[in-house]
Write a protein that holds these residues in place. Structure first.
Motif, short mmCIF file in Angstrom:
data_model
loop_
_atom_site.label_atom_id
_atom_site.label_comp_id
_atom_site.label_asym_id
_atom_site.label_seq_id
_atom_site.Cartn_x
_atom_site.Cartn_y
_atom_site.Cartn_z
N ASP A 51 3.22 -4.98 7.08
CA ASP A 51 3.29 -6.37 7.00
C ASP A 51 5.05 -6.63 6.91
N ASN A 52 5.64 -5.89 7.73
CA ASN A 52 7.08 -6.11 8.22
C ASN A 52 7.96 -6.26 6.92
N ARG A 53 7.39 -5.40 5.82
CA ARG A 53 8.22 -5.26 4.76
C ARG A 53 9.09 -4.05 4.58
N PRO A 54 10.02 -3.86 4.04
CA PRO A 54 10.85 -2.63 3.88
C PRO A 54 10.43 -1.58 3.40
N ILE A 55 10.93 -0.47 3.87
CA ILE A 55 10.73 0.83 3.05
C ILE A 55 11.88 1.22 2.38
N LEU A 56 11.80 1.50 0.96
CA LEU A 56 12.97 1.80 0.39
C LEU A 56 13.06 3.33 -0.22
N TYR A 57 14.12 4.06 0.24
CA TYR A 57 14.21 5.30 -0.29
C TYR A 57 15.50 5.71 -1.17
N TYR A 58 15.26 6.29 -1.99
CA TYR A 58 16.31 6.66 -3.12
C TYR A 58 16.46 8.04 -3.17
N ASN A 59 17.55 9.09 -3.29
CA ASN A 59 17.57 10.31 -3.79
C ASN A 59 18.45 10.25 -4.81
N PHE A 60 18.79 9.37 -5.71
CA PHE A 60 19.71 9.43 -6.68
C PHE A 60 19.09 8.37 -7.64
N THR A 61 19.59 8.60 -9.06
CA THR A 61 19.11 7.41 -10.03
C THR A 61 19.35 6.27 -9.86
N ILE A 62 18.31 5.05 -9.78
CA ILE A 62 18.50 3.91 -9.45
C ILE A 62 18.15 2.86 -10.64
N ASN A 63 18.62 1.55 -10.66
CA ASN A 63 18.04 0.46 -11.62
C ASN A 63 17.78 -0.52 -10.61
N ILE A 64 16.47 -1.03 -10.46
CA ILE A 64 16.09 -2.06 -9.62
C ILE A 64 15.19 -3.14 -10.37
N SER A 65 15.74 -4.34 -10.35
CA SER A 65 15.01 -5.58 -11.13
C SER A 65 15.27 -6.69 -10.06
N ASN A 66 14.84 -7.09 -9.03
CA ASN A 66 15.35 -8.07 -8.28
C ASN A 66 14.02 -8.64 -7.41
N ASN A 67 12.89 -8.56 -7.92
CA ASN A 67 11.70 -9.06 -7.21
C ASN A 67 11.70 -8.91 -5.81
N GLN A 68 11.78 -7.70 -5.26
CA GLN A 68 11.48 -7.40 -3.96
C GLN A 68 10.16 -6.94 -3.61
N ASN A 69 9.91 -7.64 -2.33
CA ASN A 69 8.53 -7.51 -1.91
C ASN A 69 8.55 -6.39 -0.66
N ILE A 70 8.06 -5.21 -1.15
CA ILE A 70 8.49 -3.93 -0.13
C ILE A 70 7.11 -3.39 0.39
N SER A 71 7.22 -2.38 1.23
CA SER A 71 6.09 -1.71 1.51
C SER A 71 5.77 -0.63 0.79
N GLU A 72 6.92 0.09 0.66
CA GLU A 72 7.04 1.61 -0.04
C GLU A 72 8.25 1.57 -1.06
N LEU A 73 8.17 2.20 -1.72
CA LEU A 73 9.24 2.73 -2.75
C LEU A 73 9.42 4.26 -2.75
N ILE A 74 10.24 5.13 -2.46
CA ILE A 74 10.21 6.65 -2.25
C ILE A 74 11.35 7.09 -2.92
N LEU A 75 10.93 7.60 -4.13
CA LEU A 75 12.09 8.15 -4.91
C LEU A 75 12.14 9.91 -4.98
N CYS A 76 13.01 10.56 -4.47
CA CYS A 76 13.19 11.85 -4.57
C CYS A 76 14.36 12.17 -5.12
N ASN A 77 14.41 13.25 -6.30
CA ASN A 77 15.56 13.69 -7.01
C ASN A 77 16.42 12.11 -7.50
N ALA A 78 15.21 11.38 -8.19
CA ALA A 78 15.93 10.36 -8.49
C ALA A 78 15.26 10.07 -10.17
N ASP A 79 15.39 10.96 -10.91
CA ASP A 79 14.85 10.99 -12.36
C ASP A 79 15.84 9.80 -13.05
#
Length: 321
Positions: A285-313
């Motif tokens: 659906d033309n939505r972004p794919i997000l990838y993080y390999n570090f600890t993050i804090n997200i709270s911004n009402n994003q509409n995404i295709s996927e959120l991939i966390l790797c080494n993001a405890d």
């Protein structure tokens, strides 16, 4: 095409190269749409090639020293061995049963240019195989109805470009234990396994390929420092997958849409294999794919295709859909 700023330290855009087929005679091009070659020559990749230098697999008189044919088990059918630069007659269909394989590359520093001709098999075996030869180019081939279609093993510094690899029973383009190859502008469609598969292969450039309707569009297994830019891996079970010990790969500006299970998948054997750059990719659906390999804090009402966390405890994720 690279874009300045998207891969810091990597991408500096060179001047554009002449584009063959655009109807503009430029650079070192010898022919173009509307600019034909002299009589007795064919236009192949905007170069004028003597008709007498083109190889027809149906005519042994055209082989010269560059092609050897071998009969398959007394069947009256043949496989072909490429010993030097070979450009085929354009627009033909060659029915070549796979037998160790159908087309075997047997030279370094050489080119097989199918010139738009089709290599058609019987559903099994390899179509075009390069086992251990470096600096080999395979281009402008239509390869269909094999098991493995274009296969390179322990073959470095090669180019696989402008090929159409479709309707096969295994992987479309398979690169195994190979370095510094370029896979550019290939179309891989309707293959039962991977469209493009890299296994134990590093420092390869995978750019502007289309892999559709496969089990996995582009699959990297135990492969590192590869660059995937502006590919389309869609309508598969998985679009792009990085499996096991994949490290320091760059996956940027790709499209992976409407895949059954995931658009991009990362399955690392340990946290140390999370150090890949995965950014600016477009998913379903033309939505972004997000990838993080570090600890993050997200709270911004994003509409995404996927959120991939790797080494993001210990990450905090809120208001993501």
């Amino acid at each position: 095409m690279c874009k300045v700023g998207q891969i810091p330290g990597y991408c500096e855009c060179p001047p554009p190269e002449p584009e063959c087929g655009n109807g503009i005679l430029e650079g070192d091009e010898e022919c173009e749409v509307g600019y034909p070659c002299p009589e007795g020559f064919n236009c192949v990749d905007c170069k004028c090639i003597k008709e007498t230098e083109l190889v027809d697999f149906d005519d042994p008189n055209t082989f010269g020293d560059s092609v050897v044919r071998q009969e398959i088990d007394g069947t009256g059918k043949y496989r072909y061995i490429i010993n030097g630069d070979t450009t085929l007659v354009g627009g033909k269909i060659y029915n070549v049963p796979a037998s160790s394989p159908a087309i075997e590359i047997n030279c370094s520093d050489c080119t097989l240019d199918c010139n738009g001709s089709t290599i058609n098999g019987t559903g099994t075996g390899a179509g075009i195989e390069n086992n251990g030869f470096d600096n080999v180019t395979v281009r402008n081939c239509i390869v269909t109805n094999y098991g493995l279609r274009i296969y390179s093993y322990a073959a470095d510094y090669g180019v696989i470009k402008y090929n159409n690899v479709s309707n096969n029973n295994d992987d479309g383009i398979y690169i195994h234990s190979s370095l510094n190859n370029q896979l550019i502008d290939n179309v891989v469609n309707l293959n039962s396994d991977c469209g493009i598969y890299l296994r134990s292969s590093s420092k390869n450039n995978i750019t502007n390929n289309t892999a559709l309707n496969c089990s996995i569009g582009i699959d990297l297994t135990t492969s590192s420092e590869n660059i995937l830019i502006e590919n389309n891996a869609s309508y598969c079970n998985s679009g792009i997958r990085l499996l096991r010990t994949c490290s320091k790969n760059t996956v940027v500006n790709n499209t992976a849409q409407e895949n059954k299970y995931e658009d991009i998948a990362v399955s690392a054997d340990s946290d140390s294999y999370c150090n890949n750059i995965i950014q600016n990719n477009t998913g379903s659906d033309n939505r972004p794919i997000l990838y993080y390999n570090f600890t993050i804090n997200i709270s911004n009402n994003q509409n995404i295709s996927e959120l991939i966390l790797c080494n993001a405890d210990n990450s905090n994720i809120n208001n993501i859909t």
